[in-house]
Design an enzyme around this catalytic site. Structure first.
Site, PDB file in Angstrom:
ATOM      1  N   SER A 252       0.807  -1.218   0.000  1.00 14.30           N
ATOM      2  CA  SER A 252       0.000   0.000   0.000  1.00 14.30           C
ATOM      3  C   SER A 252       0.839   1.266   0.000  1.00 14.30           C
ATOM      4  O   SER A 252       0.411   2.297  -0.535  1.00 14.30           O
ATOM      5  CB  SER A 252      -0.929   0.003   1.217  1.00 14.30           C
ATOM      6  OG  SER A 252      -0.192  -0.176   2.419  1.00 14.30           O
TER       7      SER A 252
ATOM      8  N   HIS B  76      -1.024   5.795   6.773  1.00  9.67           N
ATOM      9  CA  HIS B  76      -0.409   5.768   5.442  1.00  9.67           C
ATOM     10  C   HIS B  76      -0.036   7.196   5.024  1.00  9.67           C
ATOM     11  O   HIS B  76      -0.637   8.172   5.479  1.00  9.67           O
ATOM     12  CB  HIS B  76      -1.365   5.166   4.413  1.00  9.67           C
ATOM     13  CG  HIS B  76      -1.450   3.674   4.495  1.00  9.67           C
ATOM     14  ND1 HIS B  76      -2.285   3.029   5.386  1.00  9.67           N
ATOM     15  CD2 HIS B  76      -0.797   2.694   3.813  1.00  9.67           C
ATOM     16  CE1 HIS B  76      -2.143   1.726   5.250  1.00  9.67           C
ATOM     17  NE2 HIS B  76      -1.249   1.494   4.305  1.00  9.67           N
TER      18      HIS B  76
END
Length: 269
Positions: free
Chosen positions: A44, A251
């Site tokens: 990711s 993230h």
């Protein structure tokens, strides 16, 4: 280097090649395609989850036009580019489903992978919901998992990359520290848990760097680039817990990709 918005605007032009080697959602061998010059593999963090502006690939990989591989390909006018990096990818997923575009003509390979093998998602869920004691225990378990099996998994993956792309420069990018200690956060994890998470990142990055060096690959450390821009800093480049978009929690944001990861890749590629 182009401004990230310019690079994002050019993503539509790259989309046709960006999806040449789209990663499958389950672990199976991807069909081999003609080799392309730059192949961006990984999880990711490589796909750009958290940066927004996701490409319409028809998968749940969450590939972003603002991810560092797309920005680099656009800034360097790459005409032969494959972008199979995928959210939730482990080393085994990259090995079985993302290597189809590699070949003798591949000149650059980038990847960030290993966090999911270490149980990143579960650790962060435990730390966000379970309190300090359970968080510290989860981090310790993750370190054990890294020591037990990740090195062998990386060796298998790195060997396969070199076998398929013998002439490529391979750049393995690491993970940033998640938290600024004694920062601006007034609620959430205690600093002892935040420090343990950062130490866990150090442990993971150290193993990745050693295995990359053993295969003749370049390890690119992004921790210095993110220093001062962790969660709890005044200008964070990482998402904290986001109840509206939970998968994006922890993230990199769009600036994290363009100002954190991209310059580091530029310096070593």
């Amino acid at each position: 280097m182009r401004h990230p918005r310019t690079a994002a605007c050019s993503a539509a032009l790259l989309l046709a090649t960006a999806c040449v080697a789209a990663a499958p959602e389950t672990a199976r061998t991807a069909p081999r395609t003609p080799a392309v010059g730059y192949v961006a593999l990984g999880d990711s963090y490589s796909a750009g989850l958290g940066a927004g502006d996701y490409l319409p690939t028809g998968t749940n990989c969450k590939r972003s036009s603002r991810a560092y591989p797309v920005l680099w390909a656009s800034a360097h006018k790459v005409t032969s580019f494959a972008f199979p990096a995928c959210n939730h990818a482990r080393t085994s997923d990259v090995l079985s489903g993302q290597l189809g575009a590699l070949g003798a003509g591949t000149r650059l390979v980038t990847l960030t992978v290993g966090g999911m093998d270490a149980g990143f998602a579960g650790v962060m869920t435990t730390c966000a919901l379970g309190g300090t004691s359970r968080c510290l225990s989860a981090v310790a378990d993750a370190r054990t998992a890294v020591d037990r099996s990740l090195g062998d998994s990386l060796d298998r993956l790195y060997s396969a990359i070199r076998d398929r792309a013998p002439a490529a420069r391979v750049v393995v990018l690491g993970y940033p520290h998640l938290y600024r200690l004694r920062g601006t956060c007034e609620i959430g994890l205690q600093d002892s848990a935040r420090a343990a998470l950062n130490d866990g990142v150090d442990h993971l990055d150290a193993l990745i760097a050693r295995r990359a060096a053993a295969h003749g690959f370049t390890f690119a450390d992004v921790r210095p680039a993110f220093a001062g821009h962790e969660i709890c800093s005044r200008s964070p480049w990482l998402h904290s817990v986001d109840v509206l978009a939970p998968t994006e929690s922890y993230h990199p944001t769009s600036p994290g990709q363009s100002h954190g990861y991209l310059p580091v890749l530029d310096r070593v590629s």
